[in-house]
Design a protein around this motif. Structure first.
Motif, PDB file in Angstrom:
ATOM      1  N   VAL A  23       0.853  -1.193   0.000  1.00  0.00           N
ATOM      2  CA  VAL A  23       0.000   0.000   0.000  1.00  0.00           C
ATOM      3  C   VAL A  23       0.885   1.238   0.000  1.00  0.00           C
ATOM      4  O   VAL A  23       1.849   1.317   0.773  1.00  0.00           O
ATOM      5  N   VAL A  24       0.567   2.195  -0.867  1.00  0.00           N
ATOM      6  CA  VAL A  24       1.284   3.476  -0.825  1.00  0.00           C
ATOM      7  C   VAL A  24       0.271   4.608  -0.688  1.00  0.00           C
ATOM      8  O   VAL A  24      -0.737   4.649  -1.386  1.00  0.00           O
ATOM      9  N   ASP A  25       0.548   5.505   0.267  1.00  0.00           N
ATOM     10  CA  ASP A  25      -0.322   6.652   0.515  1.00  0.00           C
ATOM     11  C   ASP A  25       0.333   7.898  -0.074  1.00  0.00           C
ATOM     12  O   ASP A  25       1.411   8.311   0.372  1.00  0.00           O
ATOM     13  N   LEU A  26      -0.319   8.496  -1.068  1.00  0.00           N
ATOM     14  CA  LEU A  26       0.222   9.690  -1.724  1.00  0.00           C
ATOM     15  C   LEU A  26      -0.283  10.932  -0.996  1.00  0.00           C
ATOM     16  O   LEU A  26      -1.474  11.056  -0.731  1.00  0.00           O
ATOM     17  N   GLY A  27       0.605  11.846  -0.690  1.00  0.00           N
ATOM     18  CA  GLY A  27       0.231  13.014   0.111  1.00  0.00           C
ATOM     19  C   GLY A  27      -0.033  12.572   1.537  1.00  0.00           C
ATOM     20  O   GLY A  27      -1.049  12.904   2.140  1.00  0.00           O
ATOM     21  N   CYS A  28       0.932  11.791   2.073  1.00  0.00           N
ATOM     22  CA  CYS A  28       0.701  11.127   3.379  1.00  0.00           C
ATOM     23  C   CYS A  28       0.763  12.097   4.556  1.00  0.00           C
ATOM     24  O   CYS A  28       0.403  11.722   5.676  1.00  0.00           O
ATOM     25  N   ASN A  29       1.244  13.309   4.313  1.00  0.00           N
ATOM     26  CA  ASN A  29       1.280  14.338   5.345  1.00  0.00           C
ATOM     27  C   ASN A  29       2.002  13.831   6.595  1.00  0.00           C
ATOM     28  O   ASN A  29       3.130  13.355   6.484  1.00  0.00           O
ATOM     29  N   ASP A  30       1.389  13.880   7.769  1.00  0.00           N
ATOM     30  CA  ASP A  30       2.117  13.470   8.982  1.00  0.00           C
ATOM     31  C   ASP A  30       1.945  11.974   9.275  1.00  0.00           C
ATOM     32  O   ASP A  30       2.167  11.540  10.412  1.00  0.00           O
ATOM     33  N   CYS A  31       1.583  11.211   8.264  1.00  0.00           N
ATOM     34  CA  CYS A  31       1.559   9.743   8.337  1.00  0.00           C
ATOM     35  C   CYS A  31       0.442   9.207   9.235  1.00  0.00           C
ATOM     36  O   CYS A  31       0.515   8.068   9.703  1.00  0.00           O
ATOM     37  N   GLY A  48       4.832   5.799   2.015  1.00  0.00           N
ATOM     38  CA  GLY A  48       4.192   7.112   2.056  1.00  0.00           C
ATOM     39  C   GLY A  48       5.013   8.084   1.240  1.00  0.00           C
ATOM     40  O   GLY A  48       6.241   7.994   1.199  1.00  0.00           O
ATOM     41  N   LEU A  49       4.318   9.005   0.577  1.00  0.00           N
ATOM     42  CA  LEU A  49       4.991  10.021  -0.240  1.00  0.00           C
ATOM     43  C   LEU A  49       4.343  11.364   0.049  1.00  0.00           C
ATOM     44  O   LEU A  49       3.117  11.468   0.083  1.00  0.00           O
ATOM     45  N   ASP A  50       5.183  12.369   0.262  1.00  0.00           N
ATOM     46  CA  ASP A  50       4.658  13.727   0.367  1.00  0.00           C
ATOM     47  C   ASP A  50       5.725  14.667  -0.163  1.00  0.00           C
ATOM     48  O   ASP A  50       6.917  14.381  -0.090  1.00  0.00           O
ATOM     49  N   ILE A  51       5.265  15.810  -0.685  1.00  0.00           N
ATOM     50  CA  ILE A  51       6.209  16.781  -1.223  1.00  0.00           C
ATOM     51  C   ILE A  51       6.868  17.572  -0.091  1.00  0.00           C
ATOM     52  O   ILE A  51       7.933  18.149  -0.268  1.00  0.00           O
ATOM     53  N   ASP A  52       6.234  17.554   1.072  1.00  0.00           N
ATOM     54  CA  ASP A  52       6.663  18.397   2.195  1.00  0.00           C
ATOM     55  C   ASP A  52       7.406  17.538   3.220  1.00  0.00           C
ATOM     56  O   ASP A  52       6.794  16.773   3.961  1.00  0.00           O
TER      57      ASP A  52
END
Ligand code: SAM
Length: 233
Positions: A23-31, A48-52
């Motif tokens: 499972v991958v969460d895009l825009g995972c933020n603070d997980c 998890g992936l996030d730009i920030d």
């Protein structure tokens, strides 16, 4: 429960039913969603992936193993990987997943980046299933005191028809089927408005047999995402 919790619960119910291994969460933020998903023992790889990178880092160590992870181990190790990067870029480490989640992410992208996102997720990552949520603009008149978008960073908010038009085009282009649903119910007399958060649940269309998936042959050694955290337990 608040709407964001309902969105996470929607994903968790899907995971319980479909038992994805990767499972991958895009825009995972603070997980927050990843922290909930790590208790689902069928999952072997959670990414998890996030730009920030600052928001990822804020709580990422809470994904570290806790005593019960050792006392009640699953049948296989769990790998957790967190990346900084943009959903508009292709990274081979996100290919071959059973489930991609994108919860309240696309409305933060410029429309031309939504096109890139669409190609990256459905054309390149090509998961077995994807859950995409976004605000339903048709619902906005029911939100007291709201003028304009729900959040200052939203670049757009789609009506039901706009979301469904995008989703059906995705299906046609990349070979998926979609079911429309959502969270945040409305009074019965306003049912046609739909949910507060609209959700598309995409599944690879296997009706024509297992046709070979579109594969692209870009140099796979290019890894644009930066690893922020990696743990196996
Ligand atoms: N999915 C989380 C949730 O449901 O609570 C967070 C949603 S938050 C509204 C949107 C997230 O998307 C932010 O953490 C933001 O940094 C991230 N984001 C925005 N543009 C992005 C991009 N191009 N690539 C990856 N993440 C992005």
């Amino acid at each position: 429960p608040p709407l964001y919790i309902q969105r996470y619960e929607f994903v968790i119910d899907f995971v319980k039913e479909n038992k994805p291994k990767k499972v991958v969460d895009l825009g995972c933020n603070d997980c927050t969603l990843l922290r909930k998903l790590k208790f689902h023992k069928e999952i072997e790889l959670l990414a998890g992936l996030d730009i920030d990178c600052a928001v990822i880092r804020a709580k990422m160590y809470e994904l570290a193993p806790i005593p019960t992870d050792y006392l009640q181990p699953g049948d296989h190790p769990l790998t957790i990987e967190l990346y900084q990067g943009s959903v508009t870029e292709r990274d081979p480490r996100t290919k071959g997943f059973d489930l991609v989640t994108s919860i309240e992410l696309i409305e933060h992208l410029q429309l031309e980046d939504v096109d890139r996102f669409t190609e990256v997720v459905f054309g390149y990552m090509a998961p077995v299933a994807a859950i995409i949520s976004t605000p339903n603009a048709d619902f906005n008149p029911l939100l007291p005191g709201l003028t304009g978008f729900r959040h200052y960073d939203h670049k757009f908010e789609w009506t039901k028809v706009e979301f469904q038009t995008w989703a059906l085009k995705v299906c046609k282009e990349f070979g998926y089927v979609v079911a429309f649903t959502g969270v945040g119910q409305i009074p019965a007399q306003e049912e046609s408005i739909g949910f507060c958060s609209q959700i598309g649940v995409f599944q690879i269309d296997r009706s024509g047999g297992d046709a070979p998936r579109l594969q692209n042959n870009v140099a796979e050694e290019h890894l644009p995402y930066r690893v922020l955290y990696n743990v196996v337990y």
